[in-house]
Design a protein around this motif. Structure first.
Motif, mmCIF file in Angstrom:
data_model
loop_
_atom_site.group_PDB
_atom_site.id
_atom_site.type_symbol
_atom_site.label_atom_id
_atom_site.label_comp_id
_atom_site.label_asym_id
_atom_site.label_seq_id
_atom_site.Cartn_x
_atom_site.Cartn_y
_atom_site.Cartn_z
ATOM 1 N N CYS A 99 0.899 -1.464 0.221
ATOM 2 C CA CYS A 99 -0.040 -0.508 0.130
ATOM 3 C C CYS A 99 1.053 1.187 -0.021
ATOM 4 O O CYS A 99 0.780 2.595 -0.712
ATOM 5 N N LEU A 132 2.005 1.865 -3.505
ATOM 6 C CA LEU A 132 0.859 1.738 -4.816
ATOM 7 C C LEU A 132 0.528 3.800 -4.251
ATOM 8 O O LEU A 132 0.703 4.312 -5.226
ATOM 9 N N ILE A 142 0.841 0.123 -12.921
ATOM 10 C CA ILE A 142 0.562 0.414 -11.637
ATOM 11 C C ILE A 142 -0.695 -0.319 -11.161
ATOM 12 O O ILE A 142 -0.877 -0.615 -10.543
ATOM 13 N N CYS A 192 -1.108 -3.284 -7.727
ATOM 14 C CA CYS A 192 -1.937 -2.928 -7.062
ATOM 15 C C CYS A 192 -3.057 -4.391 -7.421
ATOM 16 O O CYS A 192 -3.435 -4.617 -5.763
ATOM 17 N N CYS A 193 -3.515 -4.797 -8.509
ATOM 18 C CA CYS A 193 -4.489 -6.611 -8.820
ATOM 19 C C CYS A 193 -3.304 -7.190 -7.594
ATOM 20 O O CYS A 193 -4.065 -7.831 -6.801
#
Length: 417
Positions: free
Chosen positions: A64, A67, A100, A104-105
């Motif tokens: 997190c 990201l 990204i 993220c997935c």
């Protein structure tokens, strides 16, 4: 020089942002540990006498913060394009966004795996699905599916061979392998993060070497910088530098004695990050070279991974509380249960002295579990957990050095480098 400064500006911003990310992650992890324990996301360290609850899946914190850093960084590579009259690079923008998105997935899917404990078939499927947006953008933006043929084979196949759809199959498999290769070489404090950090640093060094070579060539021969090469390796650095920052922060809490467990989330996140930079950066083969220990561990584990030999749920080293040391863990089975292929494969392993094979007069076999971790313990003897992790990290470093030897001195014999 002005051209070089323009190229390096977003990298400098990325480094500064990554420094803030490191300190933020270091402080955030201890603050959320209790939240994970309250949510029943915890486990016990099987290699310790203490049965203190250790929060699991803390790799999601690392993912997190990474990201968030990348979201904030999105405008930086295009700062020069905001000038009046400058042409905006939509191709580079779409590649950045979809990279990204893929990561993220994988952070989301990895956390789902930690919570629901998904079966192995899903662990193979999920990275493939998460890589589809990446492959689609690759197809639209470049669709480069040709590979350079080694010099000895050029009289037969020519200088280049177009692999067509099989190149996309290879890239999809790269995402699956990178994700799961880190996951199966795990089980001792700091190993998942440590090996991933060495791979990430290796990729960063490779990026710097390639850019430095191009800059020196341009200075020597009064040429323009190779824009495609700089775009590819800058893209890689945009992701690898924040990744190193967040992983270093996580390693501070995951190193022996571990205060947190990283979970499958970190392995998914790491594997997809490496796959992203390798695919979009057009150095997928070089990326695989930095996985030499993981490749060897996979090949060594094949008999158990494909159930030729019984595979227990956990293949962790066996902890001896009296000596506070780790020994090779074992699997026990009847030799008569093995099929012809399994007997042949294990005969090769036994002849090569790759396993500790003990068979009694009833045909019951006791054999060490087939991981590099157990193999090291088999030949190095019982080790404390910290010493074992350090030895495995050194093996990873040795793999990196071998990768650079293959990539530069040896590659020149087969390719025009």
């Amino acid at each position: 020089m002005d051209q070089l400064l323009i190229q390096l500006f977003p990298i400098a911003i990325n480094v500064i942002m990554s420094m803030f990310t490191y300190f933020s992650t270091v402080r955030l992890i201890p603050n959320v540990k209790d939240m994970f324990i309250k949510a029943n996301l915890y486990g016990f360290d099987m290699n310790k006498t203490s049965k203190t609850k250790v929060p699991e899946a803390l790799g999601v914190v690392c993912g997190c913060t990474f990201l968030v850093t990348m979201f904030l960084f999105i405008p930086m590579p295009f700062f020069n394009h905001f000038r009046e009259g400058a042409k905006f690079n939509h191709k580079e923008f779409s590649e950045l966004l979809v990279a990204i998105l893929s990561i993220c997935c994988m952070v989301f899917l990895g956390f789902a795996d930690d919570v629901f404990d998904l079966k192995w078939r899903y662990k193979l499927l999920l990275p493939t699905i998460a890589s589809l947006p990446l492959l689609m953008v690759y197809y639209i933006s470049s669709n480069m599916t040709e590979i350079t043929v080694p010099k000895p084979f050029r009289p037969l196949f020519g200088d280049f061979v177009d692999l067509w759809i099989f190149y996309y199959v290879y890239m999809g498999m790269l995402a699956v392998f990178c994700t799961n290769a880190i996951n199966i070489l795990a089980g001792v404090n700091g190993l998942e993060v440590g090996q991933s950090l060495i791979i990430a640093m290796s990729i960063l060094v490779y990026n710097i070497v390639e850019l430095s070579r191009d800059y020196l060539k341009s200075m020597t021969f009064s040429l323009e910088l190779n824009d495609n090469l700089w775009r590819a390796h800058k893209f890689s650095m945009y992701f690898i530098i924040p990744y190193i920052a967040t992983s270093l922060a996580l390693l501070r809490h995951n190193w022996y004695p571990s205060r947190v467990f990283v979970g499958d989330t970190f392995c998914y996140f790491s594997g997809m990050t490496f796959a992203v930079v390798g695919i979009i950066g057009h150095f997928g083969k070089t990326t695989l070279l930095f996985f030499i220990p993981q490749i060897l561990n996979f090949l060594y584990s094949v008999p158990q991974l494909f159930r030729l030999v019984p595979c227990p749920r956990h293949r962790l080293p066996k902890y001896d509380p009296e000596t506070d040391q780790l020994n090779p863990s074992v699997t026990v089975f009847k030799k008569s249960e093995l099929n012809i292929l399994a007997k042949f494969v294990m005969w090769i392993f036994r002849t090569s002295k790759l396993v500790d094979w003990k068979e009694d007069d009833r045909g019951v076999v006791t054999c060490n579990n087939l991981t590099i971790i157990n193999f090291v313990l088999l030949y190095a003897g019982p080790l404390r957990e910290e010493a074992l992790t350090t030895m495995l990290i050194l093996i990873q470093v040795a793999g990196t050095l071998l990768a650079f030897v293959i990539r530069y001195p040896l590659a020149s014999l087969f390719y025009d480098t």
